[in-house]
Design an enzyme around this catalytic site. Structure first.
Site, PDB file in Angstrom:
ATOM      1  N   GLN A   1      -4.397  -7.929  -8.120  1.00  0.00           N
ATOM      2  CA  GLN A   1      -4.320  -7.628  -6.694  1.00  0.00           C
ATOM      3  C   GLN A   1      -3.120  -6.729  -6.439  1.00  0.00           C
ATOM      4  O   GLN A   1      -1.977  -7.123  -6.681  1.00  0.00           O
ATOM      5  CB  GLN A   1      -4.195  -8.914  -5.854  1.00  0.00           C
ATOM      6  CG  GLN A   1      -5.515  -9.597  -5.587  1.00  0.00           C
ATOM      7  CD  GLN A   1      -6.116 -10.162  -6.865  1.00  0.00           C
ATOM      8  OE1 GLN A   1      -5.405 -10.777  -7.658  1.00  0.00           O
ATOM      9  NE2 GLN A   1      -7.402  -9.940  -7.091  1.00  0.00           N
ATOM     10  N   LEU A   2      -3.357  -5.572  -5.907  1.00  0.00           N
ATOM     11  CA  LEU A   2      -2.306  -4.583  -5.673  1.00  0.00           C
ATOM     12  C   LEU A   2      -1.201  -5.158  -4.785  1.00  0.00           C
ATOM     13  O   LEU A   2      -1.474  -5.697  -3.712  1.00  0.00           O
ATOM     14  CB  LEU A   2      -2.921  -3.346  -4.989  1.00  0.00           C
ATOM     15  CG  LEU A   2      -1.941  -2.197  -4.729  1.00  0.00           C
ATOM     16  CD1 LEU A   2      -1.429  -1.602  -6.027  1.00  0.00           C
ATOM     17  CD2 LEU A   2      -2.590  -1.132  -3.859  1.00  0.00           C
ATOM     18  N   ASP A   3       0.041  -5.020  -5.226  1.00  0.00           N
ATOM     19  CA  ASP A   3       1.212  -5.445  -4.453  1.00  0.00           C
ATOM     20  C   ASP A   3       1.192  -6.934  -4.115  1.00  0.00           C
ATOM     21  O   ASP A   3       1.812  -7.361  -3.133  1.00  0.00           O
ATOM     22  CB  ASP A   3       1.355  -4.613  -3.160  1.00  0.00           C
ATOM     23  CG  ASP A   3       1.547  -3.138  -3.447  1.00  0.00           C
ATOM     24  OD1 ASP A   3       2.059  -2.815  -4.530  1.00  0.00           O
ATOM     25  OD2 ASP A   3       1.175  -2.315  -2.598  1.00  0.00           O
ATOM     26  N   GLU A   4       0.488  -7.715  -4.921  1.00  0.00           N
ATOM     27  CA  GLU A   4       0.389  -9.148  -4.618  1.00  0.00           C
ATOM     28  C   GLU A   4       0.959 -10.010  -5.742  1.00  0.00           C
ATOM     29  O   GLU A   4       0.922 -11.233  -5.667  1.00  0.00           O
ATOM     30  CB  GLU A   4      -1.086  -9.538  -4.408  1.00  0.00           C
ATOM     31  CG  GLU A   4      -1.691  -9.060  -3.117  1.00  0.00           C
ATOM     32  CD  GLU A   4      -1.210  -9.869  -1.929  1.00  0.00           C
ATOM     33  OE1 GLU A   4      -0.947 -11.076  -2.073  1.00  0.00           O
ATOM     34  OE2 GLU A   4      -1.093  -9.281  -0.836  1.00  0.00           O
TER      35      GLU A   4
ATOM     36  N   GLY B   1       0.812  -1.215   0.000  1.00  0.00           N
ATOM     37  CA  GLY B   1       0.000   0.000   0.000  1.00  0.00           C
ATOM     38  C   GLY B   1       0.839   1.255   0.000  1.00  0.00           C
ATOM     39  O   GLY B   1       2.013   1.239  -0.353  1.00  0.00           O
TER      40      GLY B   1
END
Lengths: 282, 282, 282, 282
Positions: free
Chosen positions: D224-227, D199
């Site tokens: 998926q953000l940062d995943e 994040g």
């Protein structure tokens, strides 16, 4: 012998077309299931290196014979070992206990899979520390006659059928006769980032030089002091704040880890030494 | 000049009781507000080192005079600088662009707070690369007369009022006359973990030796090649897989970071060189 | 008590002008010779931190009284300890021996200057390993009643006058009552780079996530699981080749080193915990 | 096309006995000379991965056809590429220049073998910096309509026949539509050691948490953000002395190196992404 046992083949020799295909074909024909395979080509030297790990199959005795025959036919140097046939390790120490203690702790917890039949020291001081842990400690003083002391140590190592000698901060220089008895089977830990600070008192040398990192190097012992093939190295940060004693303290952690790494790799047939260098299949 | 400006005092001299108290008392008396203070005692050499950072106060001209007077009275070597009075940096390069490019990128993004009035090279090749970025590039060929070339470079550096010379992979050995013109004001990047692999072709040396780590070292240049006080060092892992070219590639990242770290520390008055060593107040 | 003994003062409180001058003046007046001094200003929190180390002088009892009086007058939190008055450490373990063995080896070789009057475990397995090394091992099984077990452990720790509790891979979550008995005096080793992979089975979590580094974190224990102030952290490289078991093996070396570092810093009064964070004067 | 060109085969699929033998036999039959070979078995998933590098032989067109036919017959996923057929890279940036500058410097010095036809930013600020270096810079403002902006960017990337998108500190979250256009072909640099501090404002998060190391992570972008699958990670030490600004500065060096490493590995066909993870054959 069930399939939880693992066997390791190592192969070294002049590179030639088809060698990978020949080896993998041989293993496939014998029904062996490659779990790990790693290979390396030293293009300058035209040398090929390979390490293959596979579970020991049913009917191993027959397979081993076939496999050996096939490896012989490749015309390359090779080794074959079942890892659960544990190597026997002799540990040599002097007065610094930390590397020896660390090796033995790893032995006790099962991190290093080997036998440790004997610990030999040129000083008696650490005897109680190791005997109380359940190990055989032998004091072999130099007493003015190093040749004789080495002879006694070699005799004891032979008697114990030792496969690997670990110098866990053994502060004596071995003669070439001793070294020749265990070619690429003596591992030393030098407390500097070799080739920097070879010889005596490396931390003091490092302090004087004002370096910003100190290191440790594990290597096979050869006749040339601190010149043997390097197996593993580590460094840690130091600053102007660190005295020689601080460097020694920080260095001890490196020495522990770097020596244990080298011993583990040797025990798992991960190292192939050639010339002044090593291939380490991690 | 407002309080967003920071000033730095550095003090060096023989240790004596009360020195810390004297310095902090002096600053307090002048109403200065210590934001960072770092000190070091070299017990062997009985030398005391201190770096103090504080915001520039109102009425700085008067305070600066008083502070200088007070520092003089301590009977120690000292320096006083307002960091926003930027140092002027001359960059020397040859054919490898990566360190020079990196220094200038950091200059452009404000990471390195300095002026870069001139880039000088003994080769013309990189000229367009740097001029298109808006820098002044000067080609000073050796053409068989190095003494004469150095004289021209020194003249240009003097003309540009350069405070610090950065050798960003400048592949020439400076003469002692050149070095003497900028004592502890020439920073070099050597592409090995000094003192290992001093001299030419360190990556090739490292490859032959079979080390498991390669390094880089930034240091002040002295008359003795690769022997000047070390400012920063870094290492990275290599293995038998790495060719000389791989080591060079991995090493370039180290060289960039280690050189930039040294330059930044110099620009922020964080380094005190003494004898063959440095104190670096990070 | 001769001058080879070292004393440490730690000071914490709201920053104010002149505090450095006041402290150094106080020490100078008492004839104390600062060997190491380190300070820190948390500008956001406006908090000042200082650690000063000095040799214990002749007539220490009188000086100690004066010094304490002077420190009281500063209006800040402070501590004063002679390091040779060794802290008493209680070690809690479960079934993983490596961290406990490592702490005790460092104790035996003098690397960790402390007393270790008792080792307590919720499992009997490691008893022989530690008793044969000459330590007192106490088995305190949970047996369905953790509250009662913790009461017995606390009683024993109190009886042994323990100053510091080290959780050397103790695999139980302590209740808040237990934690409250030793505020910032319980050190845990968590086998991940916190805050990543808090909770159970961090190596398995790391394997699933496919990270390229695994870590270890030593921290003071607070009521919030894996949330206490971090003291030291380390990481090591992993790759797709590493199984969970490989990560565990690599992680064990980190755990040993990172836990020992935290314990050493605590024993030498190098840590000041505040809020969720620590200042560690290395 | 001469033998200085290198080709790379990658193979992925369910493991089965004889697969290594089949592949090496195929290459041998075609007279191909394996220079590097690396393989991996994910025992849990029963997946086999291999990367083989060999010099492009005489009569490549015919060999390529035969090889492709042979690879198809293996019943596994595979790729075949001649590395000198360079990938085309589109770089997306915002206001932080350091990662973009670094990527382009490596492009200019030949460290990254690719084409960079276009640099796109949602801010105009860095335009002059990149155009003066000879690159095409396109400003695509969001202006309240992100969907439209992404459409314009996608159109431009398509027009430039971009193979790989590098987010060099592009501070916008891509929509799933954008991500779907370049599966495992968008590389991002996140300025923390993921999964810690996913994040926004990771350095601020790290500062608040009081960690002793900060990190950077390069990964393929997924919905998926940062995943997304992690490619490379690095960390560096911080202490209580480091402000958020200091962490940012230290982190920038990590970001540069970790992003460049990921891009290089992608350009050399060293990465195989599967599920949430990657195999990276270094």
């Amino acid at each position: 012998m069930t399939s939880t046992h693992r066997a390791v083949v190592r192969i070294t020799g002049p590179d030639r077309p088809g060698i990978v295909s020949d080896v993998s074909g041989l293993l496939f024909k014998l029904g062996l299931n490659i779990h790990h395979a790693d290979q390396h080509l030293d293009a300058e030297a035209n040398l090929f290196f390979q390490r293959i790990e596979f579970p020991v199959p049913e009917g191993w005795e027959r397979v081993r014979t076939e496999l050996t025959k096939g490896l012989d036919a490749l015309g390359m140097q090779h080794s074959l070992r079942v890892l659960s046939e544990r190597l026997r390790v002799g540990v040599l120490i002097s007065k610094h206990a930390h590397c020896g203690m660390d090796i033995l702790d790893r032995h006790r917890t099962g991190e290093l899979q080997c036998e440790v039949p004997v610990i030999i020291s040129n000083h008696p001081d650490l005897g109680p520390e190791f005997t109380r842990r359940g190990y055989t400690f032998v004091h072999e003083p130099i007493a003015g006659n190093k040749a004789e002391q080495e002879r006694r140590i070699l005799a004891r190592l032979a008697e114990e059928r030792v496969d690997l000698v670990v110098l866990a901060r053994y502060m004596q220089i071995l003669t070439s006769g001793f070294v020749a008895a265990y070619p690429n089977r003596i591992i030393n830990i030098h407390h500097s980032f070799l080739p920097a600070f070879a010889g005596a008192e490396p931390y003091r040398q490092a302090f004087r030089k004002g370096v910003k990192l100190v290191g440790a190097t594990s290597h096979y012992v050869t006749e040339q002091l601190d010149e043997g093939p390097i197996i593993a190295q580590g460094v840690t940060r130091v600053s102007h704040r660190d005295t020689v004693a601080d460097m020694e303290r920080k260095g001890r952690d490196l020495e522990r880890v770097v020596l244990a790494e080298a011993v583990r790799c040797h025990l798992e047939d991960r190292i192939i030494a050639y010339g002044h260098k090593t291939v380490v299949f991690e």
